[in-house]
Design a protein around this motif. Structure first.
Motif, PDB file in Angstrom:
ATOM      1  N   ALA A 182       0.836  -1.207   0.000  1.00  0.00           N
ATOM      2  CA  ALA A 182       0.000   0.000   0.000  1.00  0.00           C
ATOM      3  C   ALA A 182       0.873   1.260   0.000  1.00  0.00           C
ATOM      4  CB  ALA A 182      -0.931  -0.006   1.208  1.00  0.00           C
ATOM      5  N   THR A 183       1.988   1.231   0.752  1.00  0.00           N
ATOM      6  CA  THR A 183       2.894   2.382   0.785  1.00  0.00           C
ATOM      7  C   THR A 183       3.493   2.637  -0.594  1.00  0.00           C
ATOM      8  OG1 THR A 183       3.464   1.867   3.083  1.00  0.00           O
ATOM      9  CG2 THR A 183       4.937   3.340   1.897  1.00  0.00           C
ATOM     10  N   ARG A 184       4.029   1.581  -1.237  1.00  0.00           N
ATOM     11  CA  ARG A 184       4.616   1.754  -2.566  1.00  0.00           C
ATOM     12  C   ARG A 184       3.560   2.189  -3.585  1.00  0.00           C
ATOM     13  NH1 ARG A 184       9.457   3.022  -2.302  1.00  0.00           N
ATOM     14  NH2 ARG A 184       9.121   3.160  -4.554  1.00  0.00           N
ATOM     15  N   ALA A 185       2.334   1.648  -3.471  1.00  0.00           N
ATOM     16  CA  ALA A 185       1.269   2.021  -4.406  1.00  0.00           C
ATOM     17  C   ALA A 185       0.878   3.491  -4.239  1.00  0.00           C
ATOM     18  CB  ALA A 185       0.053   1.120  -4.200  1.00  0.00           C
ATOM     19  N   ASN A 186       0.791   3.961  -2.982  1.00  0.00           N
ATOM     20  CA  ASN A 186       0.474   5.376  -2.748  1.00  0.00           C
ATOM     21  C   ASN A 186       1.570   6.287  -3.312  1.00  0.00           C
ATOM     22  OD1 ASN A 186      -2.045   6.098  -1.237  1.00  0.00           O
ATOM     23  ND2 ASN A 186      -1.333   4.437   0.085  1.00  0.00           N
ATOM     24  N   LEU A 187       2.841   5.884  -3.144  1.00  0.00           N
ATOM     25  CA  LEU A 187       3.930   6.668  -3.730  1.00  0.00           C
ATOM     26  C   LEU A 187       3.830   6.671  -5.256  1.00  0.00           C
ATOM     27  CD1 LEU A 187       6.939   5.581  -1.486  1.00  0.00           C
ATOM     28  CD2 LEU A 187       5.921   7.857  -1.606  1.00  0.00           C
ATOM     29  N   GLY A 188       3.465   5.527  -5.834  1.00  0.00           N
ATOM     30  CA  GLY A 188       3.305   5.454  -7.285  1.00  0.00           C
ATOM     31  C   GLY A 188       2.181   6.347  -7.776  1.00  0.00           C
TER      32      GLY A 188
ATOM     33  N   GLU B 235      -0.536   9.747   2.726  1.00  0.00           N
ATOM     34  CA  GLU B 235      -0.923   8.392   3.154  1.00  0.00           C
ATOM     35  C   GLU B 235       0.289   7.464   3.152  1.00  0.00           C
ATOM     36  OE1 GLU B 235      -3.272   5.316   4.521  1.00  0.00           O
ATOM     37  OE2 GLU B 235      -3.657   7.480   4.420  1.00  0.00           O
ATOM     38  N   ALA B 236       1.146   7.605   2.136  1.00  0.00           N
ATOM     39  CA  ALA B 236       2.366   6.790   2.079  1.00  0.00           C
ATOM     40  C   ALA B 236       3.275   7.101   3.267  1.00  0.00           C
ATOM     41  CB  ALA B 236       3.114   7.056   0.768  1.00  0.00           C
ATOM     42  N   LEU B 237       3.410   8.379   3.620  1.00  0.00           N
ATOM     43  CA  LEU B 237       4.259   8.774   4.741  1.00  0.00           C
ATOM     44  C   LEU B 237       3.714   8.217   6.057  1.00  0.00           C
ATOM     45  CD1 LEU B 237       6.674  10.362   5.785  1.00  0.00           C
ATOM     46  CD2 LEU B 237       5.225  12.409   5.873  1.00  0.00           C
ATOM     47  N   LYS B 238       2.393   8.242   6.193  1.00  0.00           N
ATOM     48  CA  LYS B 238       1.761   7.717   7.406  1.00  0.00           C
ATOM     49  C   LYS B 238       2.047   6.215   7.571  1.00  0.00           C
ATOM     50  CE  LYS B 238      -2.843   7.004   9.433  1.00  0.00           C
ATOM     51  NZ  LYS B 238      -4.298   7.203   9.204  1.00  0.00           N
TER      52      LYS B 238
ATOM     53  N   ALA C 140       4.461   4.470   6.088  1.00  0.00           N
ATOM     54  CA  ALA C 140       5.901   4.224   6.204  1.00  0.00           C
ATOM     55  C   ALA C 140       6.396   4.484   7.620  1.00  0.00           C
ATOM     56  CB  ALA C 140       6.651   5.112   5.206  1.00  0.00           C
ATOM     57  N   ARG C 141       5.915   5.560   8.237  1.00  0.00           N
ATOM     58  CA  ARG C 141       6.321   5.843   9.614  1.00  0.00           C
ATOM     59  C   ARG C 141       5.833   4.769  10.573  1.00  0.00           C
ATOM     60  NH1 ARG C 141       5.038  12.382   9.688  1.00  0.00           N
ATOM     61  NH2 ARG C 141       7.132  13.088   9.057  1.00  0.00           N
ATOM     62  N   ALA C 142       4.602   4.289  10.358  1.00  0.00           N
ATOM     63  CA  ALA C 142       4.034   3.271  11.254  1.00  0.00           C
ATOM     64  C   ALA C 142       4.809   1.962  11.185  1.00  0.00           C
ATOM     65  CB  ALA C 142       2.562   3.035  10.904  1.00  0.00           C
ATOM     66  N   ASN C 143       5.430   1.685  10.029  1.00  0.00           N
ATOM     67  CA  ASN C 143       6.125   0.411   9.836  1.00  0.00           C
ATOM     68  C   ASN C 143       7.645   0.546   9.739  1.00  0.00           C
ATOM     69  OD1 ASN C 143       3.903  -1.795   9.221  1.00  0.00           O
ATOM     70  ND2 ASN C 143       3.247   0.084   8.208  1.00  0.00           N
TER      71      ASN C 143
ATOM     72  N   PHE D 244       9.460   2.031   7.460  1.00  0.00           N
ATOM     73  CA  PHE D 244       9.993   1.894   6.108  1.00  0.00           C
ATOM     74  C   PHE D 244      10.825   3.145   5.800  1.00  0.00           C
ATOM     75  CE2 PHE D 244       5.809  -0.506   5.135  1.00  0.00           C
ATOM     76  CZ  PHE D 244       6.334  -1.659   5.685  1.00  0.00           C
ATOM     77  N   SER D 245      12.105   3.121   6.138  1.00  0.00           N
ATOM     78  CA  SER D 245      12.917   4.340   6.118  1.00  0.00           C
ATOM     79  C   SER D 245      13.073   4.914   4.709  1.00  0.00           C
ATOM     80  CB  SER D 245      14.290   4.054   6.734  1.00  0.00           C
ATOM     81  OG  SER D 245      14.924   2.985   6.047  1.00  0.00           O
ATOM     82  N   LYS D 246      13.284   4.058   3.721  1.00  0.00           N
ATOM     83  CA  LYS D 246      13.454   4.567   2.359  1.00  0.00           C
ATOM     84  C   LYS D 246      12.182   5.239   1.865  1.00  0.00           C
ATOM     85  CE  LYS D 246      14.695   3.128  -2.320  1.00  0.00           C
ATOM     86  NZ  LYS D 246      14.984   1.976  -3.203  1.00  0.00           N
ATOM     87  N   GLU D 247      11.013   4.647   2.191  1.00  0.00           N
ATOM     88  CA  GLU D 247       9.749   5.220   1.760  1.00  0.00           C
ATOM     89  C   GLU D 247       9.454   6.532   2.505  1.00  0.00           C
ATOM     90  OE1 GLU D 247      10.218   1.642   0.026  1.00  0.00           O
ATOM     91  OE2 GLU D 247      10.293   1.927   2.195  1.00  0.00           O
ATOM     92  N   ILE D 248       9.878   6.619   3.777  1.00  0.00           N
ATOM     93  CA  ILE D 248       9.732   7.884   4.518  1.00  0.00           C
ATOM     94  C   ILE D 248      10.493   8.987   3.787  1.00  0.00           C
ATOM     95  CG2 ILE D 248      10.293   9.080   6.677  1.00  0.00           C
ATOM     96  CD1 ILE D 248       9.897   6.413   8.135  1.00  0.00           C
ATOM     97  N   LEU D 249      11.694   8.676   3.336  1.00  0.00           N
ATOM     98  CA  LEU D 249      12.515   9.641   2.605  1.00  0.00           C
ATOM     99  C   LEU D 249      11.825  10.071   1.307  1.00  0.00           C
ATOM    100  CD1 LEU D 249      15.288  11.074   2.283  1.00  0.00           C
ATOM    101  CD2 LEU D 249      16.051   9.063   1.052  1.00  0.00           C
ATOM    102  N   GLU D 250      11.353   9.095   0.516  1.00  0.00           N
ATOM    103  CA  GLU D 250      10.706   9.411  -0.758  1.00  0.00           C
ATOM    104  C   GLU D 250       9.458  10.259  -0.560  1.00  0.00           C
ATOM    105  OE1 GLU D 250      10.008   6.123  -3.348  1.00  0.00           O
ATOM    106  OE2 GLU D 250      11.885   5.138  -2.805  1.00  0.00           O
ATOM    107  N   ALA D 251       8.647   9.919   0.457  1.00  0.00           N
ATOM    108  CA  ALA D 251       7.414  10.668   0.711  1.00  0.00           C
ATOM    109  C   ALA D 251       7.728  12.114   1.096  1.00  0.00           C
ATOM    110  CB  ALA D 251       6.601   9.983   1.814  1.00  0.00           C
ATOM    111  N   ASN D 252       8.720  12.332   1.938  1.00  0.00           N
ATOM    112  CA  ASN D 252       9.093  13.692   2.321  1.00  0.00           C
ATOM    113  C   ASN D 252       9.612  14.484   1.114  1.00  0.00           C
ATOM    114  OD1 ASN D 252       8.920  14.482   5.310  1.00  0.00           O
ATOM    115  ND2 ASN D 252       9.655  12.376   5.430  1.00  0.00           N
ATOM    116  N   GLU D 253      10.416  13.846   0.260  1.00  0.00           N
ATOM    117  CA  GLU D 253      10.894  14.525  -0.945  1.00  0.00           C
ATOM    118  C   GLU D 253       9.730  14.953  -1.833  1.00  0.00           C
ATOM    119  OE1 GLU D 253      15.282  12.489  -1.697  1.00  0.00           O
ATOM    120  OE2 GLU D 253      13.515  11.628  -2.639  1.00  0.00           O
ATOM    121  N   GLN D 254       8.767  14.037  -2.014  1.00  0.00           N
ATOM    122  CA  GLN D 254       7.614  14.347  -2.861  1.00  0.00           C
ATOM    123  C   GLN D 254       6.771  15.464  -2.265  1.00  0.00           C
ATOM    124  OE1 GLN D 254       7.085  13.605  -5.760  1.00  0.00           O
ATOM    125  NE2 GLN D 254       4.991  13.046  -6.300  1.00  0.00           N
TER     126      GLN D 254
END
Length: 745
Positions: free
Chosen positions: A199-205, A225-228, A230-233, A235-245
Motif C-alpha cells: 500500500a505504501t509503494r502504491a500510494n507513492l506510485g 498516506e504513504a508517509l503515514k 511508512a512511519r508506522a512500519n 519503512f525508512s526509504k519510503e519515509i525519505l521518498e514521501a518527504n521529498e515528494q
C-alpha cells in the motif's frame, strides 16, 4: 527476444531480481531473535527476518540473515531453498547497485533450476529478468517477461508484487490508466505478508502519477498516506521518498511552511539513514558475503585442476592410443559419410512431417479457442434472461399464489435451476479441457468443507427420504493446504450423484488419514450409497461426458451426465484418480486418495461451525447499476421485499454522478453495460469513495474475471442468475460485516 546477460568473470552469467516478500511485523531491534522461531523452520525464519530488514533498509542485517539461510539450505541439501536464497541475495545487491554480483547469484540459481522442477523458482527467475530489463530501459520486453512469470505461479503475494512492477513500468511508459488500475488495487490490497508495504509503494506510485498529470492535490493526499504508513512500519526509504515528494508538491501549491517542514525532515532522515558509518557497514557485509561465495567457487575450481593434474601422467599412453584410434577413424569415415547422407534425407522428411503436425496443432488450438469464446458468449447471453426467469419466479412464489399456480411456478423454477446447472457444467468441462484451471494452495479446514457440502444437500436428501452420514477421522490435521473450492465441487458432484440414485437409503461420506510424514499428508476419501448400483458394463464408460449408463436411467432420474466427468477432471488436477466399486441393486462406492500439506503450527481460534448471520436490512439505501430494464425491476423488487430502498442508474456514467451526490450503504454494479463498463465505473468511484461496499453482479464466468473485478475495487462478486438467499447474504455480509470490522468501531 530474450535478454542476454553473458558478461561476468568466472563464467557467471545471468540476472536476478529477488522476490523478497515482506512479513507484516517489524523487528524492534537490529538483531535476529532466533530463539523466537518455534513454528517455522530455520530457513523460513531467516527468510522472514531478511524480508523485514530489507524493507526497513537494514541491508547489512538482511544479508547476514540470508547467509545463515543459505548455510542451513546447504546442510540439508534443500535445492529449492537454496534457489530462493540466491534470488533473495540478488535483490539486496541490486539495492546496493552491485549489478555484477546480482548477476552472479542469478546465474547460480539458473544452474540449480536446470536440475529440479520448481515452478515458483522459474516464475521468480522470469520476474527478476523482467525487472532488470526495465532497469535497462527495455520496457516492452519487461512487460512480456512479467506476463510469462505470471503464467507460472498463482501465489497471491507474488501476483501483488508483479502488479506493482507492472504499474511502475506502465508509469514509465506514460500508460497512466493501466498504471492507475494496478496502483489503486494495491492501495486496498489484502495481502497476508506485505499489505502495508504494498500500500505504501502504491500510494507513492499514485502520487508520482498524479504529479505527472498535474493533479497536485491528489498527489499530496497519496504522498501523505504513504508517509503515514511508512512511519508506522519504519519503512525508512519510503519515509525519505514521501518527504521529498511532499516538499516538492507543497512548494508548487504555495504552501511554503509545509514544504520547509518536509525539507527539514529530509535533512534529518538523510543524516540518520546515510551516515558514512552505515554505508561502510553495508559495503563491508556485502563484500564479505560476496568474498565467501567467490572463495567457495575458487575451491571448486581448484579441485577440478587437481583432478586434471592427476590425469596428466596418463597423457603419453593416451598419445599412442590416439594414433591407433585415428587409424580406425579413417576406416570408418567412408561408412559414416554414407550414413550421414541417409540421415540428411531422413531429417528432411521429419522436418516436413513436423511442419504438418505444427499446422494441425495450430488449427486445433484455434478451434479450441473458438469453442471457448463461443461457450463464454452463449453463457453470458443465456444467464441474462435466466436471471429474469428465476428472479420473477421467486417474486411470484412469495406473493401467495394459488395452489395450482404454485405448482406451475415450482416447475418453472426447477427448469430454470436445471438449465443454469447444465450451463455451469458445460463451462466447467470446457475450462478443464482448455487447461484454464489450476489448483490453489491455501489454508482450509477439511471438516468444515465437508459439513458445508452436506448441509447444502440436506434438502435433496430429504426429498428422497435418505440420510447423509459423515464418518470423519479425528486424526486428520485441522489445517491443510490445498484447494478447498475444487474439493467442494468434487464432493458436491459425488454426494449429489449418490443422492439422486438413492431413495429411502443412506449416503456415507468417509474421510481417513492414511499417512503423515512431516507436513506431507495422504488422505483417503470414500462416498458410498445403497442405491440402484451400476452394472459392470456401464462402469467402463460412467466417467465419460453425458454418460449415465442408459437412456432409461436418464429419463427416470434426469441430469446431464457430466458430474462424474467433472470429478475425474478435477482430481486429475491434483494428480489423483477416482475409482469405483459397485454392484447392481446394492449400491456404489466411489473412492480416491489425495496428497496435501498440513499446517500443524496453527491453533484454532474459533470452532469450524459458523452459524449463518441474520441481518436487519430495514432502512438501508442502495444504488442499483443495471442497463437491462427487466433486471432493474427484479432487483429493485427483491430489495423492497427486505424494506431496502434503492436508486437506479442505467449506465456507468450515471452511477458515478449519483454516488458523488448521494450516500449509499452499498452499490450493486452490473459489469457489462454500454458505454462505461462496471469495472471502469468502479475504478472512477474508488477515486473519491473507498468506503462504500461495491458488489459486482455479472453473468460471465468468474474464473476468467475474478482478479480484474477485485483489482478494480469491488468488494465481492455475485453471479447472475443468483439464489435470493445468496444475494441477501452478500449484501448483509459486506455492509454489516464491514461495520463490525471497521477500525472506528
Amino acid at each position: 527476444m530474450r535478454f542476454s546477460f553473458r558478461h561476468i568473470k568466472l563464467g557467471y552469467t545471468a540476472l536476478i531480481l529477488v522476490f523478497l516478500t515482506v512479513s507484516q511485523g517489524s523487528l524492534a531491534q537490529d538483531t535476529l531473535p532466533l530463539q523466537d522461531s518455534i513454528s517455522q523452520t530455520k530457513v523460513e525464519f531467516y527468510f522472514s527476518a531478511a524480508r523485514t530488514l530489507k524493507n526497513q533498509n537494514k541491508v547489512d542485517l538482511a544479508l547476514e540473515a540470508l547467509n545463515k539461510a543459505a548455510e542451513e539450505a546447504e546442510k540439508t541439501e534443500d535445492i529449492k531453498s537454496l534457489i530462493d536464497c540466491y534470488h533473495k541475495f540478488a535483490i539486496l545487491y541490486l539495492k546496493l547497485d552491485k549489478e555484477e554480483t546480482t548477476l552472479l547469484y542469478w546465474d547460480r540459481a539458473q544452474v540449480l533450476l536446470s536440475e529440479v522442477a520448481y515452478p515458483y523458482g522459474d516464475a521468480v527467475h522470469k520476474y527478476i529478468e523482467g525487472i532488470l530489463l526495465f532497469k535497462n530501459g527495455k520496457n516492452f520486453q519487461a512487460i512480456f517477461m512479467l506476463n510469462e512469470a505470471k503464467q507460472l505461479n498463482n501465489d497471491r503475494n507474488f501476483f501483488n508484487n508483479l502488479l506493482l512492477a507492472e504499474a511502475n513500468i506502465y508509469l514509465n511508459l506514460e500508460k497512466y490508466d493501466n498504471a492507475s488500475k494496478n496502483f489503486n488495487s494495491l492501495i486496498i490490497n489484502t495481502d497476508l505478508y506485505e499489505k502495508d508495504y504494498l500500500a505504501t509503494r502504491a500510494n507513492l506510485g499514485m502520487s508520482a502519477l498524479n504529479y505527472k498529470i498535474g493533479k497536485y492535490k491528489e498527489s499530496v493526499a497519496n504522498a501523505e498516506e504513504a508517509l503515514k504508513l511508512a512511519r508506522a512500519n519504519n519503512f525508512s526509504k519510503e519515509i525519505l521518498e514521501a518527504n521529498e515528494q511532499l516538499s516538492r508538491l507543497y512548494e508548487i501549491l504555495g504552501r511554503y511552511s509545509l514544504s520547509l517542514g518536509n525539507t527539514r525532515n529530509l535533512l534529518e532522515i538523510k543524516d540518520s539513514l546515510f551516515t558514512i558509518e552505515k554505508v561502510k557497514t553495508e559495503a563491508k557485509t556485502a563484500e564479505k558475503i560476496q568474498f565467501e561465495f567467490m572463495n567457495d567457487e575458487i575451491k571448486r575450481q581448484d579441485q577440478k585442476i587437481e583432478e586434471l593434474t592427476t590425469s596428466q601422467n596418463r597423457s603419453e599412453i593416451a598419445a599412442i592410443l590416439t594414433s591407433a584410434f585415428l587409424t580406425i577413424i579413417s576406416l570408418l569415415a567412408v561408412s559414416l559419410y554414407r550414413n550421414n547422407q541417409i540421415k540428411l534425407k531422413t531429417n528432411d522428411l521429419l522436418q516436413t512431417k513436423n511442419n504438418e503436425l505444427q499446422s494441425a496443432r495450430d488449427a486445433a488450438v484455434s478451434a479450441m479457442e473458438a469453442k471457448t469464446n463461443f461457450l463464454s458468449t452463449v453463457s453470458h447471453e443465456l444467464r441474462t434472461p435466466l436471471y429474469a426467469v428465476t428472479g420473477l419466479t421467486h417474486l411470484l412464489l412469495e406473493e401467495n399464489p394459488s395452489e395450482n399456480q404454485k405448482e406451475h411456478l415450482k416447475a418453472l423454477k426447477f427448469s430454470g435451476d436445471y438449465l443454469l446447472n447444465f450451463i455451469n457444467d458445460i463451462l466447467h468441462i470446457n475450462k478443464i479441457d482448455a487447461n484454464k484451471l489450476e489448483p490453489l494452495n491455501i489454508d482450509f479446514n477439511l471438516r468444515k468443507v465437508l459439513n458445508e457440502v452436506i448441509d447444502s444437500l440436506k434438502q435433496s436428501a430429504k426429498e428422497n427420504n435418505s440420510t447423509i452420514i459423515l464418518d470423519y477421522d479425528k486424526e486428520i490435521p485441522s489445517h491443510l493446504l490445498s484447494d478447498p473450492l475444487k474439493l467442494s465441487q468434487v464432493f458436491m458432484n459425488l454426494v449429489g450423484n449418490a443422492l439422486k440414485f438413492t431413495k429411502n437409503g443412506e449416503v456415507r461420506v468417509k474421510a481417513r488419514l492414511l499417512n503423515k510424514v512431516g507436513d506431507d499428508v495422504t488422505l483417503y476419501f470414500e462416498v458410498s450409497d445403497n442405491g440402484i448400483g451400476i452394472s459392470k458394463d456401464q462402469q467402463q464408460s460412467i466417467f465419460e461426458g453425458f454418460e449415465q449408463g442408459s437412456i432409461q436411467i436418464n429419463r427416470e432420474y434426469g441430469g446431464t451426465g457430466l458430474g462424474l466427468t467433472i470429478v475425474k477432471s478435477l482430481l486429475g488436477l491434483f494428480e489423483s484418480k477416482i475409482q469405483l466399486e459397485s454392484e447392481l441393486g446394492k449400491g456404489s462406492t466411489f473412492f480416491f486418495e489425495l496428497k496435501v500439506k498440513s499446517k500443524d503450527g496453527i491453533v484454532d481460534d474459533v470452532p469450524y461451525e459458523i452459524t449463518q448471520a441474520e441481518y436487519r436490512f430495514s432502512g438501508l439505501h442502495l444504488l442499483i447499476v443495471e442497463d437491462n430494464k427487466i433486471n432493474q425491476v427484479i432487483t429493485k423488487k427483491m430489495l423492497s421485499k427486505k424494506d431496502i430502498t434503492s436508486d437506479i442508474a442505467s449506465n456507468g456514467t450515471d452511477a458515478i454522478e449519483l454516488t458523488k451526490k448521494n450516500k449509499y450503504d452499498a452499490i450493486l454494479m452490473d459489469i457489462h453495460m454500454p458505454g462505461i463498463s462496471g469495472e471502469e465505473a468502479t475504478i472512477e468511484i474508488r477515486k473519491f469513495d473507498t468506503q462504500t461496499p461495491i458488489i459486482a453482479l455479472t453473468a460471465i464466468s468468474l474464473d476468467d474475471s475474478l482478479e480484474s473485478f477485485y483489482a478494480a475495487g469491488c468488494n465481492d462478486v455475485v453471479t447472475k442468475p443468483f439464489k435470493p438467499e445468496v444475494f441477501y447474504h452478500k449484501i448483509g455480509e459486506n455492509i454489516f460485516g464491514k461495520k463490525i470490522n471497521s477500525p472506528s468501531s
